[in-house]
Write an enzyme that holds these catalytic residues in place. Structure first.
Site, PDB file in Angstrom:
ATOM      1  CG  ASP A 321      -0.299  -0.727   2.542  1.00 60.10           C
ATOM      2  OD1 ASP A 321       0.614  -1.209   2.425  1.00 60.10           O
ATOM      3  OD2 ASP A 321      -0.894  -0.157   3.729  1.00 60.10           O
ATOM      4  CD  GLU A 514       8.142   2.964   6.220  1.00 62.55           C
ATOM      5  OE1 GLU A 514       7.552   2.038   6.302  1.00 62.55           O
ATOM      6  OE2 GLU A 514       8.176   3.933   5.664  1.00 62.55           O
TER       7      GLU A 514
END
Ligand SMILES: *[C@@H]1O[C@H](CO)[C@@H](O)[C@H](O)[C@H]1NC(C)=O
Length: 557
Positions: A321, A514
Site C-alpha cells: 500500500d 523501512e
C-alpha cells in the site's frame, strides 16, 4: 466456496455498472474507531498530521459516554464543530496514543548470540550486534486494562509480548512479523517467537483469520499469509512438535479463510483453475487514513466511491500500500484513484499459499495424519498447475500477475514476479536461471543500491525508486536456490548491495529504515506518511543475509 464468492462479486460489479450505488458494510463495528459521525468529524478536521494518531488513542470513558458527549457537542454546533471544540473533546474523552502499551525487555534476550561469530568483517559483526540490541527497543507488551475493557481501545488485546516494526507502527503486523521472526530466531529468542505465534493463533481462533495488524480498524483485511512459514521457522529452531500438534488445526483454519474468502476462478485453454487474490468487500474510508481516502474519493463519481475504498483496503491487504502494481483500472495508470487490486491474481500471494500448502502437508505427515497430508499435497499440486497455466511466462522466464478483466498477464517488473522461486513452488530446476535472465533483460541488476519495487516512479511508496527489505529477500533467496554457481553469485552480489546500502545509512544516522531509495542509497520516501525507522523486517533481513553470507559480505567497497 470459491465459485460463490466470485458470483457475488460479479453481481456487485454488475450493480455498479448499472449505476446503482452499492453500500458495502463498514470496515469494522466500532462507531468510534471504524465509522460514523464522530470519526468523520475528527478525521476531516485533521487535528493531527497523521490520521492514524486519533484511531490509536484509547478512550478515557466508556464508548457510550463518548458517543453521547459527541452528539451533544455536534448538536450544539449544528454539526459545524469548531476545531478548538473538537480538540477539547478529544482531550477530554481520549488519552494520548501508546498509553495502552508498555516497553518490554524480552526475557530471552542474551548477549552474543552465535550468529555474531559467523560474521568475518568486524564492522559488520559490530553492526549485527546493534541489530540484536534493537529488539529491546521494539519489544512491547499490552497493559492488562486492555484485556479488562477492550471496548475502550482500538488495540486488540494479545496475551504475549511481541516485537513491532517501529515508528508509527506500535502494534504488530502480519507479514512484517515473518522477517522479524527470522531475525529473532537468529538472535536465539525462540520464546519471544513462540509468544508471537501464539498471538497470531489466538487471532485466528477469535476472528477466523489474521488481521492486517492488531487494531480493530484492521479487522476486515488480512495481509500476505505467512503464518505456516513462521511456524516452520520456529520448528526448525526448536523441534517443538507439541506446539505444532496443539495448533495445527488453527493453521488449517487460517488457510480455509484464504480458500473461502479470497479465491477466484480463472479459465484458460478450456480449463478452469482456482487461484487467490487480495479482496476486501468492505466500504468506507480506511479509519487510519480517513481524510486521505475521503479526498481521493472526491475525485471519482459518487457511485464509484465505495468500490474505490474497498480496493484501497485490498491494496492494504496485499502489503503493497500503495503501488502502481494495482493501478490498472482507470484512465490514469499513475493515480491511486485507478486502484483495482481485486482484479489481479498476484504471483506472491499464490506462491505464499503454495508454500503454506506444502508446509501443511509436511506438518500433517510429521504428526502422522496421512489423510490431511494428502489433502494439502493435492491442493499444492492443483495450485502449481494453475500457476504454471495462468502466471508463468516461458518466453520471459518469470511469473506475472494476471489481470482478470483484460484476461492477460501484467508484463511489468516487480520483484514479486520471482516469489515462486523463493517459495520453492516450481518443478523445473532451470527456472532460477531463466529468472536470472529475466532480471538481466529487465535491467534490474544495474541498480547498485537494491532492487526497486517497480520501474514506475509514481510517488507511491511501493514503486520506483523505493526498495524494501522483504522484496530483496524474495529475490536473493530465490536465486540462491539455483544449482548454477553463476546465478548463486548474482544472489550474493544483490545481498552485498543491500547490506552496503543499509550499513552506510546506519553508519551515518544510527537508524534502520523501512525502505530505501535505490537512486541514492538514502532512506526512501513517498506515499502516505514520513519514512519510519526501527525497523523490524529490515533488521530481520539484514541478520538473515549476514548469517547466510557472513564469511563473504563486506562493510565497504
Ligand atoms: C469470510 O466469509 C464469511 C462467509 O462468507 C463471512 O461470514 C466472513 O465475515 C468473511 N470474513 C471476512 C474477514 O471478511
Amino acid at each position: 466456496m470459491p465459485g460463490e464468492t466470485w458470483v457475488l462479486y460479479l453481481l456487485l460489479l454488475l450493480g455498479l455498472g448499472l449505476g446503482t450505488q452499492q453500500t458495502l458494510p463498514p470496515p469494522c463495528e466500532s462507531k468510534i474507531y471504524c465509522h460514523g459521525e464522530l470519526l468523520h468529524h475528527i478525521q476531516m478536521a485533521k487535528l493531527y498530521p497523521d490520521d492514524k494518531e486519533f484511531v490509536d488513542m484509547p478512550m478515557s470513558r466508556a464508548p457510550e459516554q463518548v458517543l453521547q458527549s459527541f452528539n451533544e457537542l455536534a448538536n450544539t454546533h449544528d454539526y459545524n464543530i469548531p476545531r478548538e471544540r473538537l480538540l477539547d473533546f478529544v482531550k477530554t474523552n481520549f488519552q494520548p496514543k501508546g498509553q495502552e502499551l508498555e516497553a518490554w525487555n524480552p526475557a530471552d534476550w542474551k548477549d552474543s548470540p552465535h550468529i555474531l561469530q559467523n560474521i568475518l568483517d568486524p564492522k559488520l559483526r559490530a553492526w549485527a550486534g546493534q541489530m540484536h540490541q534493537l529488539w529491546k527497543n521494539l519489544g512491547k507488551k499490552i497493559k492488562p486494562e486492555v484485556g479488562a475493557k477492550p471496548e475502550r481501545f482500538s488495540l486488540i488485546y494479545s496475551k504475549h509480548p511481541f516485537i513491532v516494526p517501529g515508528g508509527r507502527f506500535v502494534e504488530f503486523y502480519y507479514w512484517d512479523s515473518y522477517w522479524i521472526v527470522e531475525g529473532l530466531l537468529l538472535s536465539e529468542m525462540s520464546e519471544t517467537v513462540k509468544g508471537m505465534l501464539q498471538n497470531f493463533l489466538d487471532l485466528v481462533q477469535t476472528y477466523g483469520h489474521i488481521p492486517n495488524g492488531a487494531r480493530v480498524y484492521y479487522l476486515q483485511r488480512s495481509q500476505p499469509p505467512l503464518l505456516s512459514l513462521m511456524m516452520n521457522s520456529y520448528l526448525t529452531h526448536t523441534q517443538d512438535m507439541a506446539f505444532l500438534r496443539n495448533n495445527i488445526e488453527t493453521l488449517a483454519m487460517e488457510l480455509d479463510f484464504w480458500a473461502k474468502n479470497r479465491s477466484v476462478s480463472v479459465s484458460s485453454g478450456g480449463e478452469n483453475y482456482v487461484l487467490n487474490r487480495y479482496s476486501v468487500p468492505y466500504g468506507g474510508p480506511r479509519p487510519e487514513s480517513y481524510s486521505k481516502d475521503v479526498e481521493l474519493a472526491n475525485m471519482v463519481p459518487e457511485e464509484q466511491r465505495e468500490m474505490l475504498w474497498a480496493e484501497l483496503k485490498a491494496g492494504a491487504e496485499s502489503g503493497w500500500d500503495f503501488s502502481s502494481r494495482w493501478f490498472l483500472g482507470g484512465k490514469n495508470p499513475n493515480s491511486l484513484s485507478s486502484i483495482r487490486t481485486s482484479k489481479l491474481v498476484p504471483v506472491d500471494l499464490n506462491a505464499f499459499l503454495c508454500q503454506a500448502e506444502g508446509l501443511m502437508s509436511d506438518f500433517y505427515s510429521r504428526l502422522g495424519n496421512e489423510a490431511q497430508a494428502a489433502k494439502y499435497r493435492a491442493l499444492r499440486a492443483q495450485r502449481m498447475a494453475a500457476m504454471q497455466a495462468i502466471l508463468w511466462d516461458e518466453k520471459k522466464g518469470a511469473w506475472f500477475d494476471y489481470d482478470l478483466e483484460k484476461k492477460e498477464k501484467n508484463p511489468e517488473f516487480y520483484p514479486t514476479n520471482l516469489t515462486p522461486l523463493w517459495a520453492s513452488c516450481f518443478s523445473d530446476e532451470t527456472v532460477a536461471d531463466k529468472a536470472l535472465k529475466y532480471l538481466e533483460d529487465s535491467q534490474i541488476l544495474t541498480y547498485k543500491f537494491g532492487i526497486p519495487s517497480s520501474l514506475r516512479n509514481t510517488g507511491q511508496q511501493w514503486d520506483f525508486p523505493n526498495a524494501w527489505a522483504p522484496l530483496q529477500d524474495l529475490v536473493i533467496r530465490g536465486l540462491a536456490k539455483s544449482p548454477s554457481p553463476q546465478t548463486q553469485e548474482v544472489a550474493f552480489q544483490l545481498a552485498q548491495n543491500w547490506i552496503q546500502t543499509n550499513y552506510e545509512v546506519y553508519s551515518r544516522t544510527s537508524a534502520m529504515y523501512e525502505k530505501y531509495d535505490i537512486t541514492n542509497g538514502q532512506p526512501g520516501g513517498g506515499g502516505e506518511y514520513e519514512v519510519q525507522d526501527g525497523f523490524g523486517w529490515t533488521n530481520g533481513v539484514v541478520m538473515m543475509l549476514l548469517n547466510h553470507y557472513g564469511d563473504r559480505l563486506r562493510s565497504g567497497s
